[in-house]
Scaffold this active site. Structure first.
Site, PDB file in Angstrom:
ATOM      1  N   LYS A   1       3.291 -15.407   2.339  1.00 32.50           N
ATOM      2  CA  LYS A   1       3.558 -16.114   1.089  1.00 32.50           C
ATOM      3  C   LYS A   1       5.072 -16.342   1.052  1.00 32.50           C
ATOM      4  O   LYS A   1       5.775 -15.893   0.127  1.00 32.50           O
ATOM      5  CB  LYS A   1       3.043 -15.278  -0.095  1.00 32.50           C
ATOM      6  CG  LYS A   1       3.053 -15.977  -1.433  1.00 32.50           C
ATOM      7  CD  LYS A   1       1.956 -17.021  -1.603  1.00 32.50           C
ATOM      8  CE  LYS A   1       2.116 -17.772  -2.917  1.00 32.50           C
ATOM      9  NZ  LYS A   1       1.179 -18.905  -3.068  1.00 32.50           N
TER      10      LYS A   1
ATOM     11  N   ASP B   1      -2.785 -18.303   0.210  1.00 37.37           N
ATOM     12  CA  ASP B   1      -3.777 -18.982  -0.641  1.00 37.37           C
ATOM     13  C   ASP B   1      -4.484 -20.081   0.146  1.00 37.37           C
ATOM     14  O   ASP B   1      -5.710 -20.216   0.124  1.00 37.37           O
ATOM     15  CB  ASP B   1      -3.138 -19.521  -1.936  1.00 37.37           C
ATOM     16  CG  ASP B   1      -1.825 -20.249  -1.721  1.00 37.37           C
ATOM     17  OD1 ASP B   1      -1.306 -20.259  -0.579  1.00 37.37           O
ATOM     18  OD2 ASP B   1      -1.302 -20.828  -2.701  1.00 37.37           O
TER      19      ASP B   1
ATOM     20  N   TYR C   1       0.819  -1.206   0.000  1.00 40.80           N
ATOM     21  CA  TYR C   1       0.000   0.000   0.000  1.00 40.80           C
ATOM     22  C   TYR C   1       0.858   1.263   0.000  1.00 40.80           C
ATOM     23  O   TYR C   1       0.459   2.289  -0.535  1.00 40.80           O
ATOM     24  CB  TYR C   1      -0.878   0.043   1.258  1.00 40.80           C
ATOM     25  CG  TYR C   1      -2.202  -0.662   1.141  1.00 40.80           C
ATOM     26  CD1 TYR C   1      -2.267  -2.009   0.810  1.00 40.80           C
ATOM     27  CD2 TYR C   1      -3.390   0.020   1.370  1.00 40.80           C
ATOM     28  CE1 TYR C   1      -3.486  -2.660   0.728  1.00 40.80           C
ATOM     29  CE2 TYR C   1      -4.610  -0.627   1.297  1.00 40.80           C
ATOM     30  CZ  TYR C   1      -4.650  -1.959   0.971  1.00 40.80           C
ATOM     31  OH  TYR C   1      -5.854  -2.589   0.885  1.00 40.80           O
TER      32      TYR C   1
ATOM     33  N   ASP D   1     -12.240  -9.170   4.468  1.00 38.22           N
ATOM     34  CA  ASP D   1     -13.530  -9.173   3.761  1.00 38.22           C
ATOM     35  C   ASP D   1     -14.053 -10.604   3.647  1.00 38.22           C
ATOM     36  O   ASP D   1     -15.238 -10.870   3.824  1.00 38.22           O
ATOM     37  CB  ASP D   1     -13.399  -8.575   2.345  1.00 38.22           C
ATOM     38  CG  ASP D   1     -13.664  -7.068   2.332  1.00 38.22           C
ATOM     39  OD1 ASP D   1     -13.390  -6.404   3.355  1.00 38.22           O
ATOM     40  OD2 ASP D   1     -14.140  -6.555   1.307  1.00 38.22           O
TER      41      ASP D   1
ATOM     42  N   ASP E   1      -6.242  -7.136   4.195  1.00 41.56           N
ATOM     43  CA  ASP E   1      -7.372  -6.459   3.555  1.00 41.56           C
ATOM     44  C   ASP E   1      -8.299  -7.492   2.925  1.00 41.56           C
ATOM     45  O   ASP E   1      -9.509  -7.481   3.119  1.00 41.56           O
ATOM     46  CB  ASP E   1      -6.842  -5.491   2.485  1.00 41.56           C
ATOM     47  CG  ASP E   1      -7.964  -4.774   1.768  1.00 41.56           C
ATOM     48  OD1 ASP E   1      -8.878  -4.285   2.463  1.00 41.56           O
ATOM     49  OD2 ASP E   1      -7.936  -4.710   0.528  1.00 41.56           O
TER      50      ASP E   1
HETATM   51  C1  IPM Z   1     -10.231  -1.278   4.311  1.00 41.46           C
HETATM   52  C2  IPM Z   1     -10.500  -0.627   2.972  1.00 41.46           C
HETATM   53  C3  IPM Z   1      -9.346   0.303   2.671  1.00 41.46           C
HETATM   54  C4  IPM Z   1      -8.101  -0.542   2.566  1.00 41.46           C
HETATM   55  C5  IPM Z   1      -9.534   1.180   1.412  1.00 41.46           C
HETATM   56  C6  IPM Z   1     -10.802   1.988   1.504  1.00 41.46           C
HETATM   57  C7  IPM Z   1      -8.346   2.061   1.178  1.00 41.46           C
HETATM   58  O1  IPM Z   1     -10.685  -1.594   1.993  1.00 41.46           O
HETATM   59  O2  IPM Z   1     -10.134  -0.547   5.308  1.00 41.46           O
HETATM   60  O3  IPM Z   1     -10.136  -2.491   4.351  1.00 41.46           O
HETATM   61  O4  IPM Z   1      -7.830  -1.141   1.511  1.00 41.46           O
HETATM   62  O5  IPM Z   1      -7.364  -0.618   3.549  1.00 41.46           O
HETATM   63 MG    MG Z   2     -10.724  -3.594   2.721  1.00 41.07          MG
END
Ligand code: IPM
Ligand code: MG
Length: 350
Positions: A189, A221, A142, A249, A245
Site C-alpha cells: 500500500k 486493494d 502483528y 484466505d 494473511d
Molecule cells: C494464519 C492465521 C494466524 C495468523 C492466526 C491464527 C494468528 O490466521 O496462519 O493465517 O493470523 O497468522
Molecule cells: Mg490467516
C-alpha cells in the site's frame, strides 16, 4: 533415513486432520524405508487448558530439536469473543513463529481441474491458476508495539519493518520465481504507508540480483480484486504479514475449498507445516473436516526434507482421490466419506 517430526495437533479439528496426515506419512515411511519419529507437544487452547500457557517451553524445545514441525490448527471460540482475555491460543502460534524465526510463510494456490466446477468462482476465471504467496511472518503490525490507553478509549498497533526483514523473504520469493514462471508481484500500500514504500525500495534492490525475473507491483486493494478477477496472472506474490494473511484466505477459494490449502513456514531455526484453515470448532469430532490440506502440508514437509519422490507420491495420491471423488462434504455435498475415509483412501493410494 530417520527423521524427528514434532506434532502439534492443536485445537478443534487439528487433531483429526493431523492424524490423517500421519497415517499418510506412515505409509510413505513404509514404502520408501524411512522412519518418522513423532513427538507430540501442546500449543494453543489445549495448552492453555493444561498448563495455562499457549506455548509451554517444552513445546519450543521439542520443535527446536526436530527436523520439521507438523501443526494442526489453533483457536477456540471461548476466547474469540472475550476482548479481556489475557492469554489467547493464537499467542502460542505467534510466539512459536518468533522462537523458530519462521519469517516466510509459503502458501501455494492452485486450481485443481477435477474440482473446477465445484469452486465458488467461475471455471473460466480460475482455470490455469497456479501461484504461490510468500507472506512475511515475523514482522509488521502483528508484532509492532501495542497500546491501549488507560481509559481504554484508544488503541494502536504499530506496523514496522527493518530492511533485513524484507530482504531475506524477498530473496526466497525471487528464488522461487526462478523455478517457476519468473514473475514476482509485490503487494503493498505504497500510496499510503511508509512501511510499504520501504518494501518497494528494498524489493527493487533485491530484484537487481535476479535480472531474469520480472517484478511488478500492486496495491493491496487492487490485488484483492485481481485475485478473483484474473488469478492466473500471478506467479509469486510477495507481501507483508497482514496483507498476506488476508490475501491467502481469499486465494483459498480458487482451489475450491479452504480445506485443500497447505502451507509451509520456513526460517532460521526450523520449519513448520500446517493447513491454512483454522480450528473449525463447529466440526470438531464430527468426522467431516477435510484432511487434504493437512496431508498436502505433510507433502510440503517431505519436500523440505528433500524427499522429493515421497512428496510427489502424496500429491499424486491426493489428485487421484479428488478425481475419484473420494472427498469430504465441503467438496461434494452428497459425499458419504468422512475425514477418516478420505485419509485412509489417500494412504492406500501411496
Ligand atoms: C494464519 C492465521 C494466524 C495468523 C492466526 C491464527 C494468528 O490466521 O496462519 O493465517 O493470523 O497468522
Ligand atoms: Mg490467516
Amino acid at each position: 533415513m530417520n527423521y524427528n517430526i514434532a506434532v502439534l495437533a492443536g485445537d478443534g479439528i487439528g487433531p483429526e486432520v493431523t492424524s490423517q496426515a500421519k497415517k499418510v506419512l506412515d505409509k510413505v515411511a513404509a514404502k520408501y524405508q524411512h522412519q518418522f519419529n513423532y513427538t507430540e507437544a501442546l500449543m494453543g487452547a489445549c495448552a492453555i487448558d493444561e498448563t495455562g500457557n499457549p506455548l509451554p517451553p517444552e513445546t519450543v524445545d521439542v520443535c527446536l530439536n526436530s527436523d520439521a514441525v507438523l501443526f494442526g490448527a489453533i483457536g477456540d471460540p471461548k476466547y474469540d469473543n472475550d476482548p479481556s482475555a489475557k492469554v489467547r491460543p493464537e499467542q502460542g502460534l505467534l510466539a512459536l513463529r518468533k522462537a523458530l524465526e519462521l519469517f516466510a510463510n509459503i502458501r501455494p494456490v492452485e486450481c485443481y481441474p477435477s474440482l473446477i466446477d465445484k469452486a465458488p468462482l467461475k471455471a473460466e476465471i480460475i482455470e490455469g491458476t497456479d501461484f504461490v504467496i510468500y507472506r512475511e511472518l515475523t514482522g509488521g503490525i502483528y508484532f509492532g508495539e501495542k497500546q491501549l490507553s488507560e481509559d481504554q478509549s484508544f488503541a494502536s498497533d504499530l506496523c514496522g519493518y527493518h530492511q533485513y526483514e524484507i530482504e531475506r523473504i524477498a530473496h526466497l520469493a525471487f528464488k522461487a520465481a526462478q523455478l517457476r514462471r519468473n514473475k514476482v508481484t509485490l503487494v503493498d500500500k505504497a500510496n499510503v504507508l511508509e512501511s510499504s514504500r520501504l518494501w518497494r525500495r528494498v524489493v527493487k534492490e533485491v530484484a537487481s540480483n535476479y535480472p531474469e525475473v520480472t517484478l511488478d507491483f500492486l496495491f493491496v486493494d487492487n490485488a484483492a480484486m485481481q485475485m478473483v478477477l484474473n488469478p492466473s496472472q500471478f506467479d509469486v506474490v510477495l507481501t507483508e504479514n497482514m496483507f498476506g494473511d488476508i490475501l491467502s484466505d481469499e486465494g483459498s477459494v480458487i482451489g475450491g475449498s479452504i480445506g485443500l490449502l497447505a502451507s509451509a513456514s520456513v526460517g532460521n531455526k526450523g520449519a513448520l507445516f500446517e493447513p491454512i484453515h483454522g480450528s473449525y470448532p463447529q466440526a470438531k469430532g464430527l468426522d467431516i473436516a477435510n484432511p487434504v490440506a493437512s496431508i498436502l502440508s505433510a507433502a510440503m514437509l517431505l519436500e523440505h526434507l528433500n524427499l522429493k519422490k515421497e512428496a510427489s507420491s502424496i500429491r499424486n495420491a491426493v489428485m487421484q482421490s479428488l478425481e475419484a471423488k473420494v472427498v469430504t462434504k465441503d467438496l461434494d455435498v452428497d459425499s458419504t466419506y468422512g475425514t477418516e475415509d478420505v485419509g485412509s483412501h489417500i494412504a492406500s493410494l501411496i
